[in-house]
Design a protein around this motif. Structure first.
Motif, short mmCIF file in Angstrom:
data_model
loop_
_atom_site.label_atom_id
_atom_site.label_comp_id
_atom_site.label_asym_id
_atom_site.label_seq_id
_atom_site.Cartn_x
_atom_site.Cartn_y
_atom_site.Cartn_z
N GLY A 57 0.78 -1.23 0.00
CA GLY A 57 0.00 0.00 0.00
C GLY A 57 0.81 1.27 0.00
O GLY A 57 1.86 1.37 -0.63
N ASP A 58 0.30 2.26 0.75
CA ASP A 58 0.83 3.61 0.68
C ASP A 58 1.42 4.06 2.02
O ASP A 58 1.77 3.24 2.87
CB ASP A 58 -0.24 4.57 0.17
CG ASP A 58 -1.50 4.59 1.05
OD1 ASP A 58 -1.40 4.25 2.25
OD2 ASP A 58 -2.58 4.94 0.54
N THR A 144 1.42 6.92 -8.36
CA THR A 144 2.71 6.61 -7.74
C THR A 144 3.84 7.33 -8.46
O THR A 144 4.81 7.78 -7.83
CB THR A 144 2.97 5.10 -7.76
OG1 THR A 144 1.78 4.41 -7.37
CG2 THR A 144 4.11 4.73 -6.83
N CYS A 188 -4.66 1.40 0.27
CA CYS A 188 -4.30 2.28 -0.84
C CYS A 188 -5.54 3.07 -1.27
O CYS A 188 -6.65 2.75 -0.87
CB CYS A 188 -3.78 1.42 -2.00
SG CYS A 188 -2.44 2.15 -2.96
#
Length: 375
Positions: A57-58, A144, A188
């Motif tokens: 994920g982030d 991204t 995400c």
């Protein structure tokens, strides 16, 4: 001065945004095979084992994977980590632990979940889980790229490397057991909404909010199916938070009163509806799989709207600096003072919650969803 202007410009966009010997491995494998009890706070159903938590994920669940890459989506400097073990800035986007650290702790696995790219990662950490997450990552590749983070596709390549290392340590049979019984967590989507769709007018020329959130949800479904193909059977897909209510978005698009940005929250909810529907399909069609949609929108919104009920005093600003815009490079020991009582704040910087807020949310989510992971 020019550098600070450049950093500020890019941050606004972002907002809108050790190998071990064979002998050691053999010994550790024996210990792992014969040690099954934990001291976790969560009571798992009888005969259920969760050997690891594996994360993609982030920035919400990044523990330092961005530390050695050229990106402004990194925070391996003070005051980040001020409340982490020893006050060390590890690259976690928080004053302390992030949600998957707390999940690992609650399950009795280990006190925190390390970044896979951490140069100090210990071999014995591999069987109990790591995070591949990267600050700035999104379901849409362009997201991204904007932040200079590690895309989900590359996170998967690191995962492949992880599997090979795990096999060398504990053997193929144990590796398969770990993969099939671990919790795979995917968090995400926030960056897609804040840093991509609403930040880049050209994107809005190609998509409307309905088609863009559909793209996000479809990419999330495809990612989950890829994890299933790698052997994952317990997959947790988190929805998007009320992104319009985080401090930075209030500052950038909430008007003079810094209100929650309705169109941002609407986009989050639209994505969540589509993601939930996709997860329902996966849970019905993937044999022997538990794919669960996790709602994070309302648990966080509750803290923001009713902070006093949870012992918070401030929910519309971050603790770092003015709390209005400071995040990553703008939140540092040279330009941004830190509030003396982090426990008073829902948000640490202008985009990420405090450890205390995360703890409240994780406990809520475990109480609501734990049994769904296994039955």
């Amino acid at each position: 001065m020019e550098r600070h202007r450049s950093v500020h410009h890019h941050i606004i966009s972002y907002l809108f945004l050790s190998s071990s010997s064979i002998f050691f491995g053999f010994i550790f494998a024996l210990v792992l095979l014969f040690t099954t009890t934990t001291n976790g706070l969560v009571k798992l159903p009888e005969n259920i084992t969760v050997p690891a938590v594996i994360v993609f994920g982030d920035s919400i669940v990044d523990a330092g994977n961005n530390d050695d890459i050229i990106t402004e989506a990194r925070c391996d400097y003070p005051p980040y980590g001020i409340d982490f073990d020893g006050g060390v800035p590890t690259g976690r986007f928080s004053n302390g632990k992030v949600p998957t650290d707390i999940l690992s702790e609650e399950l009795g696995l280990k006190p925190s979940l390390p970044a896979y790219k951490d140069p100090n990662l210990k071999p014995e950490d591999l069987p109990t889980g790591v995070t591949f997450a990267s600050g700035g990552a999104g379901y849409v590749p362009l997201t991204t790229k904007i932040a200079g983070g590690i895309p989900l596709s590359q996170q998967l390549k690191y995962y492949e490397d992880y599997i090979e290392k795990l096999k060398m340590m504990v053997g193929e049979e144990r590796t398969n057991f770990i993969i099939q019984n671990s919790l795979f967590v995917v968090i995400c989507g926030s960056n897609d909404i804040a840093n991509d769709f609403f930040a880049l007018p050209p994107v809005q020329l190609k998509y409307n909010v309905d088609s863009f959130t559909a793209l996000m949800a479809d990419n999330a479904r495809a990612f989950a199916m890829t994890l299933y193909g790698y052997g994952a059977r317990r997959i947790l897909l988190f929805g998007a938070p009320p992104i319009g209510c985080v401090p930075s978005q209030r500052t950038v698009a909430g008007g003079p009163e810094r209100n929650c940005v309705v169109r941002f929250n609407d986009a989050s909810q639209l994505f969540n509806t589509k993601l939930s529907a996709n997860v329902d399909v996966l849970s019905r069609t993937l044999p022997d799989a538990k794919v669960v949609y996790i709602d994070i929108y309302y648990p966080l919104l509750e803290l923001i709207v009713n902070p006093q009920e949870y012992g918070f005093k401030v929910s519309n600003k971050g603790c770092c600096g003015t709390g209005l815009i400071e995040v990553t490079a703008l939140c540092n020991n040279y330009t941004a003072a830190v509030c003396p009582r982090r426990s008073d704040y829902v948000f640490w910087d202008s985009f990420h919650p405090t450890e205390r807020a995360y703890r409240i949310i994780v406990v809520k989510l475990l109480d609501k969803y734990l049994n769904r992971f296994f039955f």
